[in-house]
Enzyme design. Structure first.
Site, PDB file in Angstrom:
ATOM      1  N   CYS A   1       0.831  -1.207   0.000  1.00  0.00           N
ATOM      2  CA  CYS A   1       0.000   0.000   0.000  1.00  0.00           C
ATOM      3  C   CYS A   1       0.871   1.265   0.000  1.00  0.00           C
ATOM      4  O   CYS A   1       1.538   1.560   0.999  1.00  0.00           O
ATOM      5  CB  CYS A   1      -0.901  -0.035   1.236  1.00  0.00           C
TER       6      CYS A   1
ATOM      7  N   CYS B   1       0.055   3.873   2.664  1.00  0.00           N
ATOM      8  CA  CYS B   1       0.527   3.419   3.978  1.00  0.00           C
ATOM      9  C   CYS B   1       1.991   3.799   4.191  1.00  0.00           C
ATOM     10  O   CYS B   1       2.410   4.128   5.303  1.00  0.00           O
ATOM     11  CB  CYS B   1       0.383   1.908   4.109  1.00  0.00           C
TER      12      CYS B   1
END
Length: 163
Positions: free
Chosen positions: A82, A85
């Site tokens: 991600c 993230c």
């Protein structure tokens, strides 16, 4: 690892300096002492940072480090793949760097499916704020620094009111 190095070098340094007292032992003490001091200082300065980021590996650790924590804990559900993230976690660590009253727990969604199901995480990053074992706030996705600071300030205010 730094702790082991810092703790391991000090006894050896003391033993070398105390045994013998010969000039070669004394000169080796003078060479090694600054290294021991730097290793110890580096460990001590990094140990505060390590306290901030709690890596949660299973439900038991979650209960111990988040639910039973005396401090409020911001829980970051993330994944290695991600990209948002990879931006959010370092930013939260940076914003929490000078705060001793709030911790950050990082949970990898790939390896903690039971926690993902428990908290109904549908997308990453997902951030939940816990106080006294209860979710008090949350957001999903990448947010700006102001939103994160607002969450941190809210948790700090409530923590200060508690004391």
């Amino acid at each position: 690892m730094l702790k082991i190095a810092a703790e391991g070098i000090a006894p050896r340094l003391a033993a070398a300096c105390l045994i013998g007292g010969a000039s070669s032992a004394q000169s080796s003490c003078q060479r090694v002492a600054p290294q021991a001091a730097r290793a110890t200082q580096k460990y001590l300065s990094q140990s505060q940072g390590l306290h901030k980021k709690l890596v949660i590996k299973d439900h038991y650790e979650f209960d111990q480090k988040v639910i039973n924590s005396d401090n409020p804990v911001i829980v970051n559900f993330h994944a290695e793949w991600c990209d948002p993230c990879k931006i959010l976690t370092p930013k939260m660590l940076e914003l929490l760097e000078n705060s001793n009253e709030i911790d950050l727990a990082v949970i990898d969604v790939e390896t903690n499916l039971d926690l993902v199901e428990t908290f109904e995480v549908k997308a990453v990053p997902a951030v939940l704020a816990f106080r006294n074992g209860v979710v008090v706030d949350k957001f999903i996705g990448l947010v700006d620094a102001n939103s994160i600071e607002t969450l941190i300030d809210k948790l700090k205010r409530k923590q200060q009111q508690k004391q």
